[in-house]
Design a protein around this motif. Structure first.
Motif, PDB file in Angstrom:
ATOM      1  N   LYS A   1      -3.496 -12.552   0.421  1.00 19.36           N
ATOM      2  CA  LYS A   1      -3.754 -12.673  -1.088  1.00 19.36           C
ATOM      3  C   LYS A   1      -2.545 -12.819  -1.958  1.00 19.36           C
ATOM      4  CE  LYS A   1      -5.541  -9.528  -4.423  1.00 19.36           C
ATOM      5  NZ  LYS A   1      -6.559  -8.280  -4.791  1.00 19.36           N
ATOM      6  N   GLN A   2      -2.430 -13.270  -2.929  1.00 20.85           N
ATOM      7  CA  GLN A   2      -0.979 -13.264  -3.456  1.00 20.85           C
ATOM      8  C   GLN A   2      -1.234 -13.381  -5.016  1.00 20.85           C
ATOM      9  OE1 GLN A   2       1.398 -16.896  -3.910  1.00 20.85           O
ATOM     10  NE2 GLN A   2       3.244 -15.798  -3.694  1.00 20.85           N
ATOM     11  N   PRO A   3      -1.293 -12.074  -5.842  1.00 18.34           N
ATOM     12  CA  PRO A   3      -1.529 -12.030  -7.174  1.00 18.34           C
ATOM     13  C   PRO A   3      -0.452 -12.571  -8.012  1.00 18.34           C
ATOM     14  CG  PRO A   3      -1.045  -9.854  -6.247  1.00 18.34           C
ATOM     15  CD  PRO A   3      -1.074 -10.984  -5.108  1.00 18.34           C
ATOM     16  N   PRO A   4      -0.696 -12.460  -9.209  1.00 18.67           N
ATOM     17  CA  PRO A   4       0.520 -12.957  -9.847  1.00 18.67           C
ATOM     18  C   PRO A   4       2.005 -12.284 -10.029  1.00 18.67           C
ATOM     19  CG  PRO A   4      -1.396 -12.653 -11.397  1.00 18.67           C
ATOM     20  CD  PRO A   4      -1.763 -12.155  -9.906  1.00 18.67           C
ATOM     21  N   SER A   5       1.882 -10.935  -9.503  1.00 15.93           N
ATOM     22  CA  SER A   5       3.091 -10.606  -8.811  1.00 15.93           C
ATOM     23  C   SER A   5       3.966 -11.046  -7.926  1.00 15.93           C
ATOM     24  CB  SER A   5       2.612  -8.994  -8.480  1.00 15.93           C
ATOM     25  OG  SER A   5       2.155  -8.795  -7.275  1.00 15.93           O
ATOM     26  N   ARG A   6       3.469 -12.046  -7.189  1.00 15.38           N
ATOM     27  CA  ARG A   6       4.012 -12.973  -6.103  1.00 15.38           C
ATOM     28  C   ARG A   6       3.805 -12.301  -4.695  1.00 15.38           C
ATOM     29  NH1 ARG A   6       8.942 -14.445  -9.323  1.00 15.38           N
ATOM     30  NH2 ARG A   6      10.000 -12.975  -8.002  1.00 15.38           N
ATOM     31  N   GLN A   7       3.571 -11.130  -4.664  1.00 15.98           N
ATOM     32  CA  GLN A   7       3.733 -10.153  -3.295  1.00 15.98           C
ATOM     33  C   GLN A   7       2.359 -10.656  -2.486  1.00 15.98           C
ATOM     34  OE1 GLN A   7       5.537  -6.912  -3.246  1.00 15.98           O
ATOM     35  NE2 GLN A   7       5.519  -7.270  -1.144  1.00 15.98           N
ATOM     36  N   MET A   8       2.816 -11.264  -1.341  1.00 15.97           N
ATOM     37  CA  MET A   8       1.672 -11.695  -0.381  1.00 15.97           C
ATOM     38  C   MET A   8       1.295 -10.395   0.328  1.00 15.97           C
ATOM     39  SD  MET A   8       1.453 -15.159  -0.400  1.00 15.97           S
ATOM     40  CE  MET A   8       1.131 -15.619   1.460  1.00 15.97           C
ATOM     41  N   ILE A   9      -0.145 -10.223   0.139  1.00 21.81           N
ATOM     42  CA  ILE A   9      -0.685  -9.295   0.579  1.00 21.81           C
ATOM     43  C   ILE A   9      -1.602  -9.557   1.767  1.00 21.81           C
ATOM     44  CG2 ILE A   9      -2.221  -7.047   0.442  1.00 21.81           C
ATOM     45  CD1 ILE A   9      -1.317  -7.558  -2.890  1.00 21.81           C
ATOM     46  N   LEU A  10      -1.549  -8.964   3.228  1.00 19.23           N
ATOM     47  CA  LEU A  10      -2.859  -9.064   4.113  1.00 19.23           C
ATOM     48  C   LEU A  10      -4.001  -8.707   3.743  1.00 19.23           C
ATOM     49  CD1 LEU A  10      -3.022 -10.470   6.890  1.00 19.23           C
ATOM     50  CD2 LEU A  10      -2.661  -8.033   7.800  1.00 19.23           C
ATOM     51  N   VAL A  11      -4.762  -9.657   3.806  1.00 23.01           N
ATOM     52  CA  VAL A  11      -6.434  -9.478   3.370  1.00 23.01           C
ATOM     53  C   VAL A  11      -6.983  -9.001   5.062  1.00 23.01           C
ATOM     54  CG1 VAL A  11      -8.585  -9.979   2.733  1.00 23.01           C
ATOM     55  CG2 VAL A  11      -6.309 -10.713   1.689  1.00 23.01           C
ATOM     56  N   ILE A  12      -7.077  -9.821   5.805  1.00 22.86           N
ATOM     57  CA  ILE A  12      -7.598  -9.687   7.020  1.00 22.86           C
ATOM     58  C   ILE A  12      -7.140 -10.499   8.165  1.00 22.86           C
ATOM     59  CG2 ILE A  12      -9.401 -11.604   6.458  1.00 22.86           C
ATOM     60  CD1 ILE A  12     -11.482  -9.607   7.490  1.00 22.86           C
ATOM     61  N   ARG A  13      -7.320 -10.249   9.353  1.00 23.01           N
ATOM     62  CA  ARG A  13      -6.731 -10.902  10.456  1.00 23.01           C
ATOM     63  C   ARG A  13      -7.727 -11.083  11.698  1.00 23.01           C
ATOM     64  NH1 ARG A  13      -2.289  -8.155  14.294  1.00 23.01           N
ATOM     65  NH2 ARG A  13      -3.735  -6.510  14.126  1.00 23.01           N
ATOM     66  N   GLN A  14      -7.816 -12.345  12.376  1.00 18.19           N
ATOM     67  CA  GLN A  14      -8.670 -12.654  13.246  1.00 18.19           C
ATOM     68  C   GLN A  14      -7.950 -12.937  14.510  1.00 18.19           C
ATOM     69  OE1 GLN A  14     -12.264 -12.590  13.164  1.00 18.19           O
ATOM     70  NE2 GLN A  14     -12.081 -12.890  15.466  1.00 18.19           N
ATOM     71  N   GLU A  15      -8.155 -12.210  15.646  1.00 18.77           N
ATOM     72  CA  GLU A  15      -7.581 -13.036  16.865  1.00 18.77           C
ATOM     73  C   GLU A  15      -8.697 -13.892  17.656  1.00 18.77           C
ATOM     74  OE1 GLU A  15      -5.108  -9.641  18.881  1.00 18.77           O
ATOM     75  OE2 GLU A  15      -6.561  -8.510  17.656  1.00 18.77           O
ATOM     76  N   ALA A  16      -8.016 -14.992  18.001  1.00 14.04           N
ATOM     77  CA  ALA A  16      -8.946 -16.137  18.461  1.00 14.04           C
ATOM     78  C   ALA A  16      -9.762 -15.750  19.799  1.00 14.04           C
ATOM     79  CB  ALA A  16      -8.169 -17.279  18.905  1.00 14.04           C
ATOM     80  N   TYR A  17      -9.262 -14.961  20.442  1.00 15.41           N
ATOM     81  CA  TYR A  17     -10.020 -14.573  21.775  1.00 15.41           C
ATOM     82  C   TYR A  17     -11.046 -13.497  21.321  1.00 15.41           C
ATOM     83  CZ  TYR A  17      -7.425 -10.026  21.957  1.00 15.41           C
ATOM     84  OH  TYR A  17      -6.708  -8.934  21.590  1.00 15.41           O
ATOM     85  N   LYS A  18     -11.134 -12.929  20.232  1.00 14.82           N
ATOM     86  CA  LYS A  18     -12.245 -12.038  19.956  1.00 14.82           C
ATOM     87  C   LYS A  18     -13.495 -12.904  19.273  1.00 14.82           C
ATOM     88  CE  LYS A  18      -9.604  -7.821  19.330  1.00 14.82           C
ATOM     89  NZ  LYS A  18      -9.097  -6.796  18.533  1.00 14.82           N
ATOM     90  N   GLN A  19     -14.631 -12.760  19.843  1.00 18.03           N
ATOM     91  CA  GLN A  19     -15.621 -13.540  19.312  1.00 18.03           C
ATOM     92  C   GLN A  19     -16.357 -12.701  17.857  1.00 18.03           C
ATOM     93  OE1 GLN A  19     -18.474 -13.903  22.367  1.00 18.03           O
ATOM     94  NE2 GLN A  19     -17.269 -15.506  23.306  1.00 18.03           N
ATOM     95  N   GLN A  20     -16.054 -11.441  18.021  1.00 16.74           N
ATOM     96  CA  GLN A  20     -16.452 -10.730  16.844  1.00 16.74           C
ATOM     97  C   GLN A  20     -15.754 -11.040  15.532  1.00 16.74           C
ATOM     98  OE1 GLN A  20     -16.894  -6.571  17.328  1.00 16.74           O
ATOM     99  NE2 GLN A  20     -17.864  -6.094  15.308  1.00 16.74           N
ATOM    100  N   ASN A  21     -16.787 -11.320  14.582  1.00 17.82           N
ATOM    101  CA  ASN A  21     -15.767 -11.701  13.084  1.00 17.82           C
ATOM    102  C   ASN A  21     -15.100 -10.267  12.582  1.00 17.82           C
ATOM    103  OD1 ASN A  21     -16.425 -14.339  12.859  1.00 17.82           O
ATOM    104  ND2 ASN A  21     -18.567 -13.938  12.430  1.00 17.82           N
ATOM    105  N   ALA A  22     -13.975 -10.444  12.043  1.00 23.24           N
ATOM    106  CA  ALA A  22     -13.203  -9.334  11.534  1.00 23.24           C
ATOM    107  C   ALA A  22     -13.865  -8.994  10.212  1.00 23.24           C
ATOM    108  CB  ALA A  22     -11.819  -9.862  11.424  1.00 23.24           C
ATOM    109  N   THR A  23     -13.762  -7.729   9.829  1.00 19.01           N
ATOM    110  CA  THR A  23     -14.218  -7.328   8.525  1.00 19.01           C
ATOM    111  C   THR A  23     -13.237  -6.149   8.046  1.00 19.01           C
ATOM    112  OG1 THR A  23     -15.766  -5.379   9.327  1.00 19.01           O
ATOM    113  CG2 THR A  23     -16.694  -7.794   9.128  1.00 19.01           C
ATOM    114  N   GLU A  24     -13.073  -6.003   6.799  1.00 21.15           N
ATOM    115  CA  GLU A  24     -12.194  -5.193   5.935  1.00 21.15           C
ATOM    116  C   GLU A  24     -12.826  -4.789   4.611  1.00 21.15           C
ATOM    117  OE1 GLU A  24      -9.498  -3.319   7.036  1.00 21.15           O
ATOM    118  OE2 GLU A  24      -8.989  -4.412   8.775  1.00 21.15           O
ATOM    119  N   ASN A  25     -13.808  -3.788   4.988  1.00 24.31           N
ATOM    120  CA  ASN A  25     -14.455  -3.124   3.700  1.00 24.31           C
ATOM    121  C   ASN A  25     -15.221  -4.446   2.834  1.00 24.31           C
ATOM    122  OD1 ASN A  25     -13.290  -0.626   3.927  1.00 24.31           O
ATOM    123  ND2 ASN A  25     -11.249  -1.562   3.051  1.00 24.31           N
TER     124      ASN A  25
END
Lengths: 118, 120
Positions: free
Chosen positions: B38-62
């Protein structure tokens, strides 16, 4: 430091001048990246440093662009004889390592340096 | 080389509603990572969520979750109960998994982004 610090936040320069952009990564992070973000575009990879290894310069768009990383910490991106097409936000990111799998593949970004070439 | 495509330059959502941002990618690799930043107007790139391809389960973060379809090479982001603070540019990114082969293979490859607006 707590985060990746970049300076200056904004830089306006005249065409043909040289500019230096600085990046101070998170302490202990061995991997450092520079990206360029032009208006309305995604991020374009420029250069990568990993520890004491030779940097990967494969993304640098021309020989006017160069970067160094002193003491494995602070990095400086230099653009010589700036052109108007160099206007962009230059983002720096660091991570604990570029080669270790678990938990180390997340890049932490700085807030970027916005360069405007008149 | 890998490519990442975000087909929605702009999206909007009503506050408290759900929105899904699309991302597709092209790769011949079987092991890799996918990210949403996510990149708000402040320009800071913020990680929202990550997925590893070998994992079948979908990632969730809140309130954030992904729908990872490996065979279709699709990686969409779902934001539930949208908040005003979610308004930003969202970038999908791909990264190969080690061991890395060749110059630039460890870098993040980004899509062009989706601008999300949240309507009060």
């Amino acid at each position: 430091g707590a985060g990746v610090s970049q300076s200056p936040s904004n830089k306006v320069t005249e065409k043909g001048k040289d500019v230096e952009l600085r990046c101070d990564p998170i302490s202990g992070h061995t991997a450092l990246y520079w990206y360029r973000q032009s208006l309305g575009q995604g991020l374009e990879f420029l250069i990568y440093f990993q520890g004491n290894s030779a940097p990967d310069k494969s993304g640098l768009p021309s020989d006017r662009f160069s970067a160094e990383r002193t003491g494995g910490s602070v990095s400086t991106l230099t653009i010589q004889r700036t052109q108007q097409e160099d206007s962009a936000v230059y983002l720096c990111a660091s991570s604990p390592s570029g080669t270790v799998r678990s938990g180390a593949n997340v890049l932490t970004f700085g807030a970027g340096s916005r360069l405007t070439v008149l | 080389a890998q490519t990442v495509t975000q087909s929605q330059p702009e999206m909007s959502v009503q506050e408290a509603e759900t929105v899904t941002l699309s991302c597709t990618y092209d790769t011949s690799e079987s092991d890799y990572y996918l990210f949403w930043y996510k990149q708000p107007p402040s320009r800071q790139m913020i990680l929202v969520i990550r997925q590893e391809a070998y994992k079948q389960q979908n990632a969730t973060e809140n309130r954030f979750s992904v729908n990872f379809q490996k065979a279709a090479k699709s990686f969409s982001l779902k934001i539930s109960d949208s908040q005003l603070g979610d308004a930003a540019m969202y970038f999908c990114a791909y990264r190969s998994a080690p061991p890395y082969s060749g110059a630039g293979s460890y870098q993040l490859t980004f899509g062009k982004g989706t601008k999300l607006s949240v309507i009060p």
